[in-house]
Design a protein around this motif. Structure first.
Motif, mmCIF file in Angstrom:
data_model
loop_
_atom_site.group_PDB
_atom_site.id
_atom_site.type_symbol
_atom_site.label_atom_id
_atom_site.label_comp_id
_atom_site.label_asym_id
_atom_site.label_seq_id
_atom_site.Cartn_x
_atom_site.Cartn_y
_atom_site.Cartn_z
ATOM 1 N N LYS A 298 1.587 -17.664 38.331
ATOM 2 C CA LYS A 298 2.873 -18.211 38.755
ATOM 3 C C LYS A 298 3.999 -17.784 37.815
ATOM 4 C CE LYS A 298 0.687 -22.487 40.421
ATOM 5 N NZ LYS A 298 0.617 -23.962 40.223
ATOM 6 N N ARG B 201 8.416 -18.500 37.213
ATOM 7 C CA ARG B 201 9.525 -19.414 37.522
ATOM 8 C C ARG B 201 10.557 -18.705 38.385
ATOM 9 N NH1 ARG B 201 12.475 -23.294 38.554
ATOM 10 N NH2 ARG B 201 13.218 -24.845 37.077
ATOM 11 N N THR B 202 11.033 -19.393 39.393
ATOM 12 C CA THR B 202 12.071 -18.870 40.271
ATOM 13 C C THR B 202 13.174 -19.925 40.420
ATOM 14 O OG1 THR B 202 11.222 -19.790 42.350
ATOM 15 C CG2 THR B 202 10.257 -17.701 41.589
ATOM 16 N N PRO B 203 14.328 -19.557 40.964
ATOM 17 C CA PRO B 203 15.385 -20.562 41.164
ATOM 18 C C PRO B 203 14.947 -21.712 42.063
ATOM 19 C CG PRO B 203 16.277 -18.353 41.387
ATOM 20 C CD PRO B 203 14.790 -18.199 41.306
ATOM 21 N N GLN B 204 13.956 -21.449 42.933
ATOM 22 C CA GLN B 204 13.485 -22.471 43.867
ATOM 23 C C GLN B 204 12.332 -23.296 43.295
ATOM 24 O OE1 GLN B 204 13.842 -19.096 44.880
ATOM 25 N NE2 GLN B 204 15.938 -19.645 45.481
ATOM 26 N N TRP C 248 8.775 -22.191 41.689
ATOM 27 C CA TRP C 248 7.855 -21.175 41.201
ATOM 28 C C TRP C 248 7.314 -20.384 42.386
ATOM 29 C CZ3 TRP C 248 2.974 -21.497 43.228
ATOM 30 C CH2 TRP C 248 2.551 -22.745 43.722
ATOM 31 N N SER C 249 6.693 -19.252 42.058
ATOM 32 C CA SER C 249 6.140 -18.391 43.104
ATOM 33 C C SER C 249 4.906 -17.681 42.553
ATOM 34 C CB SER C 249 7.173 -17.356 43.551
ATOM 35 O OG SER C 249 6.628 -16.482 44.529
ATOM 36 N N THR D 256 10.555 -8.736 41.377
ATOM 37 C CA THR D 256 10.608 -10.202 41.334
ATOM 38 C C THR D 256 10.798 -10.694 39.905
ATOM 39 O OG1 THR D 256 9.158 -10.356 43.272
ATOM 40 C CG2 THR D 256 9.373 -12.324 41.916
ATOM 41 N N THR E 60 14.396 -9.974 38.860
ATOM 42 C CA THR E 60 15.327 -10.873 39.531
ATOM 43 C C THR E 60 15.317 -12.257 38.899
ATOM 44 O OG1 THR E 60 15.075 -9.696 41.640
ATOM 45 C CG2 THR E 60 15.893 -11.969 41.737
ATOM 46 N N CYS E 61 14.124 -12.730 38.551
ATOM 47 C CA CYS E 61 13.995 -14.094 38.026
ATOM 48 C C CYS E 61 14.316 -14.202 36.541
ATOM 49 C CB CYS E 61 12.574 -14.614 38.279
ATOM 50 S SG CYS E 61 12.183 -14.859 40.022
ATOM 51 N N TYR E 62 14.113 -13.117 35.777
ATOM 52 C CA TYR E 62 14.206 -13.237 34.324
ATOM 53 C C TYR E 62 15.245 -12.333 33.651
ATOM 54 C CZ TYR E 62 9.918 -16.004 34.488
ATOM 55 O OH TYR E 62 8.984 -16.982 34.739
ATOM 56 N N ASP F 18 6.945 -16.416 30.988
ATOM 57 C CA ASP F 18 8.077 -17.343 31.104
ATOM 58 C C ASP F 18 8.484 -17.835 29.725
ATOM 59 O OD1 ASP F 18 9.687 -19.129 33.123
ATOM 60 O OD2 ASP F 18 8.934 -20.507 31.600
#
Length: 236
Positions: free
Chosen positions: A47, A49-52, A54-55, A90, A93-95, A216
């Protein structure tokens, strides 16, 4: 001699690394079949961390015609799937705005530019980088496939411990469900269960999400990662 034995994982979580840091030697359990339990299956996924929230990031593996024969050190990555580009994009984009992303980006960009045949090689490369650069963990490792082993299940764990002359074995919390402690006690080996107390730290997005990949923590805290990893931990 303190021994821990852990199956290889993709982008492992914090507890994976803390457990290794507590041992004198770490055995990568790579000659057993892939774990198919949805709660503990992390050989090819983890997993982020995402803005929503996690993914999952999941590495596609070849399974057709190999049911029941998927030993971890022989698992091949599905070369027809375009997973590398997706995972790297991904992660970026997330980090990309994380304080310590740039310092580590070149390694991961290179990882996702290579053609990986076997899952174990991909996992080993990422894990070694995180051990050395994120947490400065110097515990030596060896693979179970390099040992002359004949047993299964908890007898396999005991066999590895005996070969390495272990006095203590650090088990994951699920070991309570299958380890016969009497066998270990008779062999003079103390079993210690690793119940990781997950720390909190500053993430990019609101509402802290635990149990993410260790990247993360690395991207968000950089040189403070190891002290955060070890904070308030007690082995039982």
């Amino acid at each position: 001699m303190i021994v821990t034995i852990i199956q290889p994982a993709y982008l492992p979580w914090l507890g994976y690394f803390h457990r290794i840091s507590c041992a004198d030697i770490h055995v990568v359990l790579d000659h057993v079949q892939i774990d198919k339990n949805s709660k503990t299956k992390f050989a090819n996924r983890n997993k982020i961390r995402t803005p929503q929230g996690w993914s999952w990031l999941t590495v596609p593996i070849k399974t057709k015609g190999k049911s029941g024969e998927l030993e971890l050190n022989a698992i091949e990555i599905d070369q027809e799937a375009s997973w590398k580009e997706k995972h790297w994009q991904t992660i970026k984009t997330c980090y990309s705005k994380a304080p310590f992303f740039k310092q580590n980006a070149s390694f991961f960009e290179e990882i996702y530019s290579k053609n990986w045949l076997h899952l174990c090689d991909l996992n080993a490369a990422i894990t070694e980088y995180l051990l050395q650069h994120a947490f400065q963990i110097v515990t030596p490792s060896l693979t179970s496939s390099s040992m002359n082993l004949t047993q299964q299940k908890d007898d396999l764990i005991l066999e590895i411990c005996l070969q390495l002359k272990a006095t203590q074995y650090i088990s994951g919390p699920f070991g309570r469900e299958y380890l016969d402690k009497d066998k270990f006690n008779k062999a003079g080996i103390e079993v210690i269960y690793h119940d990781y107390n997950h720390p909190t730290y500053t993430q990019l997005f609101q509402e802290f999400e635990p149990y993410m990949s260790a990247i993360d923590l690395l991207f968000n805290t950089g040189p403070d990662a190891m002290s955060i990893l070890k904070k308030d931990q007690i082995l039982k």
